[in-house]
Design an enzyme around this catalytic site. Sequence first.
Site, mmCIF file in Angstrom:
data_model
loop_
_atom_site.group_PDB
_atom_site.id
_atom_site.type_symbol
_atom_site.label_atom_id
_atom_site.label_comp_id
_atom_site.label_asym_id
_atom_site.label_seq_id
_atom_site.Cartn_x
_atom_site.Cartn_y
_atom_site.Cartn_z
ATOM 1 N N HIS A 281 37.274 39.340 51.671
ATOM 2 C CA HIS A 281 37.830 38.956 50.458
ATOM 3 C C HIS A 281 38.074 37.250 50.452
ATOM 4 O O HIS A 281 38.569 36.764 49.176
ATOM 5 C CB HIS A 281 39.488 39.495 50.234
ATOM 6 C CG HIS A 281 40.328 38.929 51.107
ATOM 7 N ND1 HIS A 281 40.263 38.549 52.373
ATOM 8 C CD2 HIS A 281 41.521 38.650 50.681
ATOM 9 C CE1 HIS A 281 41.476 38.091 52.768
ATOM 10 N NE2 HIS A 281 42.418 38.091 51.446
ATOM 11 N N GLY A 282 37.646 36.584 51.305
ATOM 12 C CA GLY A 282 37.557 35.044 51.265
ATOM 13 C C GLY A 282 37.233 34.630 52.623
ATOM 14 O O GLY A 282 36.325 35.213 53.426
ATOM 15 N N HIS B 102 43.314 34.006 41.317
ATOM 16 C CA HIS B 102 43.465 34.719 42.280
ATOM 17 C C HIS B 102 45.298 34.985 42.259
ATOM 18 O O HIS B 102 45.904 34.008 42.606
ATOM 19 C CB HIS B 102 43.199 34.020 43.689
ATOM 20 C CG HIS B 102 43.833 34.887 44.786
ATOM 21 N ND1 HIS B 102 44.257 34.194 45.958
ATOM 22 C CD2 HIS B 102 43.756 36.370 45.229
ATOM 23 C CE1 HIS B 102 44.536 35.177 46.864
ATOM 24 N NE2 HIS B 102 44.230 36.221 46.485
ATOM 25 N N GLU C 17 41.849 28.242 38.712
ATOM 26 C CA GLU C 17 41.302 26.915 38.959
ATOM 27 C C GLU C 17 40.028 26.898 38.117
ATOM 28 O O GLU C 17 39.510 28.037 37.797
ATOM 29 C CB GLU C 17 40.898 26.767 40.301
ATOM 30 C CG GLU C 17 39.933 27.866 41.171
ATOM 31 C CD GLU C 17 39.802 27.519 42.406
ATOM 32 O OE1 GLU C 17 40.605 27.192 43.180
ATOM 33 O OE2 GLU C 17 38.659 28.151 43.049
ATOM 34 N N HIS D 87 47.864 32.235 46.129
ATOM 35 C CA HIS D 87 47.508 32.664 44.541
ATOM 36 C C HIS D 87 47.088 31.146 43.894
ATOM 37 O O HIS D 87 47.707 30.084 44.162
ATOM 38 C CB HIS D 87 48.667 33.154 43.815
ATOM 39 C CG HIS D 87 48.939 34.525 44.390
ATOM 40 N ND1 HIS D 87 49.948 35.365 44.261
ATOM 41 C CD2 HIS D 87 48.208 35.215 45.387
ATOM 42 C CE1 HIS D 87 49.880 36.416 44.783
ATOM 43 N NE2 HIS D 87 48.746 36.670 45.615
ATOM 44 N N PRO E 101 36.247 33.876 47.495
ATOM 45 C CA PRO E 101 36.473 32.369 47.548
ATOM 46 C C PRO E 101 36.445 31.817 48.986
ATOM 47 O O PRO E 101 36.406 32.519 49.871
ATOM 48 C CB PRO E 101 37.816 32.328 46.811
ATOM 49 C CG PRO E 101 38.602 33.631 47.174
ATOM 50 C CD PRO E 101 37.359 34.609 47.393
ATOM 51 N N GLY F 197 39.174 33.370 55.087
ATOM 52 C CA GLY F 197 40.301 33.768 56.100
ATOM 53 C C GLY F 197 40.898 32.952 56.744
ATOM 54 O O GLY F 197 40.339 31.612 56.780
#
Length: 473
Positions: A395-396, A257, A231, A228, A371, A398
Site C-alpha cells: 500500500h506504499g 490519503h 497533494e 495522511h 505512494p 512502508g
Amino acid sequence: MKTPINGTDLLELGYPQGSVIGIALNVNKKRTGHTKEQMLDLYKKVLETPENYIDDALFGKLATALIEKFAEKPEDFIALNPNPKAFSSYGLNHIEAGAIDQMKIAMQLPVTVGGALMPDAHQGYGLPIGGVLATQNAIIPYGVGVDIGCRMALSVYDIPEDFYYENEHKFKRELIAHSKFGAGHGFQGQYRADHAVLESPDFETNPFVKNLKDKAWSQLGSSGGGNHFVEFGILEFESDDAVLGISKGKYVALLTHSGSRGFGATVAGHYTKIAKELCPLPEVARNLAYLDMNSEMGQEYWIAMNLAGDYASACHEIIHNKMQQALGAEVLAKVENHHNFAWKEIWNGEEVIVHRKGATPAAKGVMGIIPGSMTAPGFLVRGKGEENAINSASHGAGRQMSRGQAFRTITKNEMQAVLNHHGVTLIGAGLDEAPMAYKDINQVMASQQELVDVVAKFTPKMVRMADDGSRED
C-alpha cells in the site's frame, strides 16, 4: 536524570512477555528516589512474592497482574495451531523481523486459511502493516486496523504540467483552503459538509454506532493526522491507456490519503475490546482476537466496518469535488482503492474473509495507487491477480524508521534539504513523516513485479499534512 529501565531488563529478571511488561514499565515511570539497581531489586522481589505487594501503592497493580498471569492455564485459552500454514512473502530481505514474527503468529490462528506479507511490511498491532490474512468465517478487528477503510484517491485533471509551474501560488491557495488536517480536528456549524453517507440506515444499527454520527459529521471531508496527505503532483503516462481513456503525456493530478477519522478509530477500539473478551487467545496472539461472522457481534462489526469504509470514501469525494470546483478543471479519470479493510472473496475455491492491513487489493485488472513518500514517486498500478499474494500488493513504501526514531535522528534542516532537492513544497508535517523514514519505493516496486503492472508514475510537487505530525485520534 534517572537511568531508564526497559523491557529487556525485566525479561532478564524472568518477567513473562506480554502485557505484564507494559504494566511494570508504567510503574517505573512513577519511581522516585530509587536508583536503577534498587528498582530492579524491587522488581525481582515483586516477581518472587507478588502476594506481599498486592496493597503496595506503587507495585499493587503489577503484583495483581503477576498473580493472574501465574494462575493462567492452557485450557483457559483458544489453542493456536502448532503446525501453522506457510505464507507467501515479497521483498523478504527488506522486511523487519518483528513483522515476520507477527505474520507467523497470525498463521497459527485456528481460523486462518492463508496469508501473505507485502514488501512494505513493518510491525504493527495484531497483523503487521503489509499483512494479508484469509480466514474462515471470522473477522479480526485488529486484522483490519484502527483507521478502517483508509484509502488512496486520485483525480487526473485536463491540466498540462507547465500550467502547474506557472500557477503554483494558485494551487497552494486552493490546497490550504480546501483541506483540513489534524487528529480530532473537524468542521463546525455552516462549515460542515454533507453527504449521503450520513443518511445510511447503518448508523441506526445500535446505540454505540448511532452515538458516533455527530463526530462523523463534524470530521466529514477532513484528513486527520499521521501519514495522511492531500497533494498535487505530475502524473506521467508513458503510453496510451485505453481502459482509462488517457493519452500518453504528463498531467496535473490530485492524490489524497486518509481514512475514517475518529469514527473508524472508535469503532476499532470498541469491537477489539469485545473480541478479546469473547475470544481468549494466548498472550502472544491476543491482538488477533476474532469474531465469528455468524455471531451478533461479528455482524455488528461487519456492518460498522463497511459503514466506516463508506464514510472514508465520502471524505475523499468531498475533498476532490471541492478541489475540482476551485480549479475549474475537468477530471479525465478517477481511481480509488482502500486498505485496512476486510472483504468476502473466493480464494482457492472457497469463500474467505480477506484482511488487508496496509495492503492494496490487486485482483486481475483492479486499479490501485501505491505512494512513495512526500518526495518519492507513487505509482498508478493494475493488479495481476496473483493467487499466492491473495490478490494483493503493497500500500506504499512502508516505514524503515519508527516515528520515535525519526524524531530522534532527523533534523528539520535535513528534511528541508531533501524537499528542496526534489522541488517539493511542504505544508505541515512532522519529522516522523520525513522521506528518510520510509523504504525505497523503487525497491518495493521491484519486489512485487509479479503482483502489479505500472500504468503511470506520480511525482509529488506540493504536499499538505497535519501541521504537528499528529496521529489519528
